[in-house]
Design an enzyme around this catalytic site. Structure first.
Site, PDB file in Angstrom:
ATOM      1  N   ASN A   1       0.807  -1.226   0.000  1.00 12.10           N
ATOM      2  CA  ASN A   1       0.000   0.000   0.000  1.00 12.10           C
ATOM      3  C   ASN A   1       0.839   1.276   0.000  1.00 12.10           C
ATOM      4  OD1 ASN A   1      -2.425   1.808   1.082  1.00 12.10           O
ATOM      5  ND2 ASN A   1      -0.786   1.951   2.610  1.00 12.10           N
TER       6      ASN A   1
ATOM      7  N   TYR B   1       3.630   9.749 -11.531  1.00 17.61           N
ATOM      8  CA  TYR B   1       2.712   8.903 -10.754  1.00 17.61           C
ATOM      9  C   TYR B   1       2.009   7.897 -11.683  1.00 17.61           C
ATOM     10  CZ  TYR B   1      -1.005   7.732  -7.352  1.00 17.61           C
ATOM     11  OH  TYR B   1      -1.877   7.076  -6.502  1.00 17.61           O
TER      12      TYR B   1
ATOM     13  N   SER C   1     -10.073  11.810   1.782  1.00 14.63           N
ATOM     14  CA  SER C   1      -9.832  12.105   3.200  1.00 14.63           C
ATOM     15  C   SER C   1      -8.432  11.760   3.695  1.00 14.63           C
ATOM     16  CB  SER C   1     -10.856  11.347   4.049  1.00 14.63           C
ATOM     17  OG  SER C   1     -10.728   9.959   3.823  1.00 14.63           O
TER      18      SER C   1
HETATM   19  P1  NAI Z   1      -1.346   8.491   2.557  1.00 15.50           P
HETATM   20  O1  NAI Z   1      -0.299   9.432   2.101  1.00 15.50           O
HETATM   21  O2  NAI Z   1      -2.506   9.027   3.311  1.00 15.50           O
HETATM   22  O3  NAI Z   1      -0.697   7.320   3.430  1.00 15.50           O
HETATM   23  C1  NAI Z   1       0.437   6.650   2.941  1.00 15.50           C
HETATM   24  C2  NAI Z   1       1.157   5.930   4.054  1.00 15.50           C
HETATM   25  O4  NAI Z   1       2.332   5.346   3.463  1.00 15.50           O
HETATM   26  C3  NAI Z   1       1.622   6.863   5.168  1.00 15.50           C
HETATM   27  O5  NAI Z   1       1.427   6.254   6.432  1.00 15.50           O
HETATM   28  C4  NAI Z   1       3.093   7.065   4.855  1.00 15.50           C
HETATM   29  O6  NAI Z   1       3.891   7.358   5.985  1.00 15.50           O
HETATM   30  C5  NAI Z   1       3.458   5.724   4.234  1.00 15.50           C
HETATM   31  N1  NAI Z   1       4.625   5.807   3.383  1.00 15.50           N
HETATM   32  C6  NAI Z   1       4.901   6.736   2.446  1.00 15.50           C
HETATM   33  N2  NAI Z   1       6.098   6.513   1.899  1.00 15.50           N
HETATM   34  C7  NAI Z   1       6.592   5.403   2.487  1.00 15.50           C
HETATM   35  C8  NAI Z   1       7.795   4.691   2.361  1.00 15.50           C
HETATM   36  N3  NAI Z   1       8.771   5.092   1.521  1.00 15.50           N
HETATM   37  N4  NAI Z   1       7.989   3.587   3.122  1.00 15.50           N
HETATM   38  C9  NAI Z   1       7.029   3.194   4.001  1.00 15.50           C
HETATM   39  N5  NAI Z   1       5.875   3.843   4.172  1.00 15.50           N
HETATM   40  C10 NAI Z   1       5.663   4.938   3.430  1.00 15.50           C
HETATM   41  O7  NAI Z   1      -1.843   7.756   1.237  1.00 15.50           O
HETATM   42  P2  NAI Z   1      -3.203   6.974   0.944  1.00 15.50           P
HETATM   43  O8  NAI Z   1      -4.155   7.891   0.308  1.00 15.50           O
HETATM   44  O9  NAI Z   1      -3.605   6.201   2.120  1.00 15.50           O
HETATM   45  O10 NAI Z   1      -2.685   5.983  -0.227  1.00 15.50           O
HETATM   46  C11 NAI Z   1      -2.348   4.634  -0.007  1.00 15.50           C
HETATM   47  C12 NAI Z   1      -2.154   3.970  -1.355  1.00 15.50           C
HETATM   48  O11 NAI Z   1      -3.334   4.115  -2.133  1.00 15.50           O
HETATM   49  C13 NAI Z   1      -1.010   4.560  -2.200  1.00 15.50           C
HETATM   50  O12 NAI Z   1      -0.336   3.525  -2.867  1.00 15.50           O
HETATM   51  C14 NAI Z   1      -1.750   5.438  -3.186  1.00 15.50           C
HETATM   52  O13 NAI Z   1      -1.017   5.641  -4.360  1.00 15.50           O
HETATM   53  C15 NAI Z   1      -2.991   4.625  -3.409  1.00 15.50           C
HETATM   54  N6  NAI Z   1      -4.099   5.409  -3.923  1.00 15.50           N
HETATM   55  C16 NAI Z   1      -4.573   6.487  -3.198  1.00 15.50           C
HETATM   56  C17 NAI Z   1      -5.607   7.230  -3.701  1.00 15.50           C
HETATM   57  C18 NAI Z   1      -6.126   8.431  -3.015  1.00 15.50           C
HETATM   58  O14 NAI Z   1      -6.858   9.215  -3.665  1.00 15.50           O
HETATM   59  N7  NAI Z   1      -5.853   8.662  -1.734  1.00 15.50           N
HETATM   60  C19 NAI Z   1      -6.262   6.865  -4.990  1.00 15.50           C
HETATM   61  C20 NAI Z   1      -5.641   5.744  -5.659  1.00 15.50           C
HETATM   62  C21 NAI Z   1      -4.607   5.036  -5.121  1.00 15.50           C
HETATM   63  C1  1HS Z   2      -4.001   9.879  -6.245  1.00 14.46           C
HETATM   64  C2  1HS Z   2      -4.906   8.817  -6.705  1.00 14.46           C
HETATM   65  O1  1HS Z   2      -4.229   7.689  -7.161  1.00 14.46           O
HETATM   66  C3  1HS Z   2      -5.961   9.244  -7.663  1.00 14.46           C
HETATM   67  S1  1HS Z   2      -5.373   9.849  -9.223  1.00 14.46           S
HETATM   68  C4  1HS Z   2      -6.971  10.316  -9.872  1.00 14.46           C
HETATM   69  C5  1HS Z   2      -7.179  11.786  -9.939  1.00 14.46           C
HETATM   70  S2  1HS Z   2      -8.768  12.190 -10.430  1.00 14.46           S
HETATM   71  O2  1HS Z   2      -9.228  11.321 -11.477  1.00 14.46           O
HETATM   72  O3  1HS Z   2      -9.660  12.120  -9.273  1.00 14.46           O
HETATM   73  O4  1HS Z   2      -8.694  13.567 -10.937  1.00 14.46           O
END
Ligand code: NAI
Ligand code: 1HS
Length: 251
Positions: free
Chosen positions: A87, A152, A187
């Site tokens: 993740n 990304y 969020s």
């Molecule tokens: P977030 O930024 O809220 O949480 C990410 C977590 O990963 C944090 O606890 C951070 O400390 C940890 N982290 C970051 N870099 C790290 C590293 N080098 N080593 C270990 N831990 C690390 O992100 P979120 O939104 O929870 O995203 C989680 C996953 O979901 C990511 O892979 C993201 O790309 C993917 N994702 C998120 C979306 C969104 O809109 N939030 C949409 C699509 C995919």
């Molecule tokens: C950051 C996460 O992976 C979502 S990229 C999608 C951006 S958009 O379609 O909501 O503008």
């Protein structure tokens, strides 16, 4: 349902916060023990302390030695790893002609190399036991082009095809490998970065209009999909790209 992961040990990178922690909560509800790995070990431990029989570990997923140390400790503490959730990820914003080499390489390191290093750490044990499930985190950005997210999109596209390749190598050996491809989850830390306060209402409305379901995602929307993919209910599911995106990539 409350016992779909009974007794299983699930490791989650980036598990201290955001979608990773929400996934941990959903896995715990289903009876799993969690190993949460995150950049800051104290944060990982504090999050794990909220879950039964769980532990937190420091580990930057880009650091080969740190991954070895963290996964060795998890194996020592829990004896085995049944599920891995890749993740941990970062996002960034620049069209290709404005991206820096440093920004590009960091994006690849955390998202792509991180998925590689954590997977490589758990695979020998899973293959030896002939069972395991890995869930990689892609994104809608791994399936379609998102304006200003060049590095990304490249990283998430790589994770999408790594998932297919891993499934090709390991599915016949008892290890299923799938990806979830979330749409925007507003969020979390990353969601707030994406929909930052500097984003004008017109841009926000344009982003939201890409989601036919009429809203952005919640962490638990994604977490429930991951639970399914980790569970034995998904016994015939491998190499799949599970869109959890409110229909964003369907239109
Ligand atoms: P977030 O930024 O809220 O949480 C990410 C977590 O990963 C944090 O606890 C951070 O400390 C940890 N982290 C970051 N870099 C790290 C590293 N080098 N080593 C270990 N831990 C690390 O992100 P979120 O939104 O929870 O995203 C989680 C996953 O979901 C990511 O892979 C993201 O790309 C993917 N994702 C998120 C979306 C969104 O809109 N939030 C949409 C699509 C995919
Ligand atoms: C950051 C996460 O992976 C979502 S990229 C999608 C951006 S958009 O379609 O909501 O503008």
């Amino acid at each position: 349902m409350a016992d779909r992961l009974n007794g299983k040990v699930v490791a989650i990178t980036g598990g201290a916060a955001g979608i990773g922690f929400s996934t941990a909560e959903a896995c715990a509800r289903e009876g799993a023990k969690l190993a949460l790995i995150d950049l800051n070990g104290a944060d990982a431990e504090a999050s794990a302390a909220k879950l039964k029989d769980s532990k937190g570990y420091a580990g930057n997923v880009t650091d080969e030695a740190a991954m070895t140390t963290a996964f060795d400790a998890i194996l020592k503490d829990f004896g085995q790893i049944d599920g891995l959730v890749n993740n941990a990820g970062i996002a960034g914003f620049a069209p290709m002609h404005e991206e820096t080499l440093e920004g590009w390489e960091r994006m690849m390191a955390v998202n792509v190399t991180g998925t590689f290093l954590a997977s490589r750490a758990v695979l020998p044990g899973m293959l030896e036991r002939g069972t395991g499930a890995i869930v990689n985190f892609g994104s809608v950005a791994g399936m379609v082009g998102i304006p200003t997210m060049a590095s990304y999109c490249a990283a998430k596209g790589a994770i999408v095809n790594m998932t297919r390749q891993m499934a090709a190598d390991y599915s016949g050996k008892g290890v299923r490998v799938n990806a979830v491809n979330p749409g925007t989850v507003a969020s979390t830390g990353m969601g707030k970065q994406l929909l930052g306060s500097d984003m004008d209402p017109e841009t926000l409305a344009k982003r939201l209009s890409k989601y036919p379901i009429g809203r952005f995602g919640e962490p638990k929307d994604i977490a429930e999909a991951v639970v399914f993919l980790l569970s034995d209910q998904a016994a015939f599911v491998t190499g799949s790209l599970f869109a959890v995106d409110g229909g964003m990539t369907a239109i």
